[in-house]
Motif scaffolding. Structure first.
Motif, PDB file in Angstrom:
ATOM      1  N   ASN A 158       0.827  -1.182   0.017  1.00 52.62           N
ATOM      2  CA  ASN A 158       0.012  -0.079   0.062  1.00 52.62           C
ATOM      3  C   ASN A 158       0.884   1.143  -0.023  1.00 52.62           C
ATOM      4  O   ASN A 158       2.023   1.058   0.763  1.00 52.62           O
ATOM      5  CB  ASN A 158      -0.844   0.117   1.187  1.00 52.62           C
ATOM      6  N   TRP A 159       0.532   2.367  -0.703  1.00 53.37           N
ATOM      7  CA  TRP A 159       0.903   3.577  -0.641  1.00 53.37           C
ATOM      8  C   TRP A 159      -0.029   4.767  -0.659  1.00 53.37           C
ATOM      9  O   TRP A 159      -0.570   4.673  -1.049  1.00 53.37           O
ATOM     10  CB  TRP A 159       1.949   3.789  -1.832  1.00 53.37           C
ATOM     11  N   VAL A 160       0.697   6.105   0.085  1.00 53.25           N
ATOM     12  CA  VAL A 160      -0.010   7.169  -0.012  1.00 53.25           C
ATOM     13  C   VAL A 160       0.861   8.165  -0.363  1.00 53.25           C
ATOM     14  O   VAL A 160       2.081   8.248   0.039  1.00 53.25           O
ATOM     15  CB  VAL A 160      -0.458   7.229   1.794  1.00 53.25           C
TER      16      VAL A 160
ATOM     17  N   LYS B 123      -4.286   7.203  -2.678  1.00 54.63           N
ATOM     18  CA  LYS B 123      -3.931   6.017  -1.814  1.00 54.63           C
ATOM     19  C   LYS B 123      -3.955   4.992  -3.053  1.00 54.63           C
ATOM     20  O   LYS B 123      -5.080   4.961  -3.765  1.00 54.63           O
ATOM     21  CB  LYS B 123      -4.752   5.599  -0.902  1.00 54.63           C
ATOM     22  N   ASN B 124      -3.112   3.867  -3.089  1.00 48.64           N
ATOM     23  CA  ASN B 124      -3.439   2.741  -4.060  1.00 48.64           C
ATOM     24  C   ASN B 124      -2.800   1.558  -3.529  1.00 48.64           C
ATOM     25  O   ASN B 124      -1.975   1.707  -2.283  1.00 48.64           O
ATOM     26  CB  ASN B 124      -2.476   3.032  -5.181  1.00 48.64           C
ATOM     27  N   SER B 125      -2.694   0.470  -4.154  1.00 45.79           N
ATOM     28  CA  SER B 125      -2.196  -0.909  -3.371  1.00 45.79           C
ATOM     29  C   SER B 125      -1.988  -1.817  -4.489  1.00 45.79           C
ATOM     30  O   SER B 125      -2.744  -1.810  -5.799  1.00 45.79           O
ATOM     31  CB  SER B 125      -3.139  -1.306  -2.289  1.00 45.79           C
TER      32      SER B 125
END
Length: 81
Positions: free
Chosen positions: A65-67, A73-75
């Motif tokens: 996951n990243w922000v 946000k995405n994963s």
């Protein structure tokens, strides 16, 4: 991800391109945290992230996951094969 530093000028307008970069990255295996990282403006566009973990088994689910600095946000997820 574009990974803009906020320091680059647009060639056509001469204006600074707004900063847009990944800030926080986490990875889990079957829901258990295995990686936490803070990124910044020094990371390249569409970054490659590699890491080693002891103990995962075939069929375990890996989720990254990243922000970014704009709150997007995405994963991504994969199954260990």
């Amino acid at each position: 991800h574009p990974m803009e530093t906020g320091l680059r000028k647009d060639a056509k307008t001469g204006q600074l391109v707004p900063a847009h970069f990944i800030q926080d990255v986490t990875a889990t295996i079957n829901g258990a945290a295995v990686l936490s990282a803070d990124f910044g403006t020094g990371i390249s566009k569409n970054p490659y992230l590699g890491f080693k973990v002891k103990g995962p088994k075939k069929g375990d689910k890996v989720v990254v996951n990243w922000v970014d600095n704009k709150g997007d946000k995405n994963s991504a997820e994969a199954t260990i094969g």
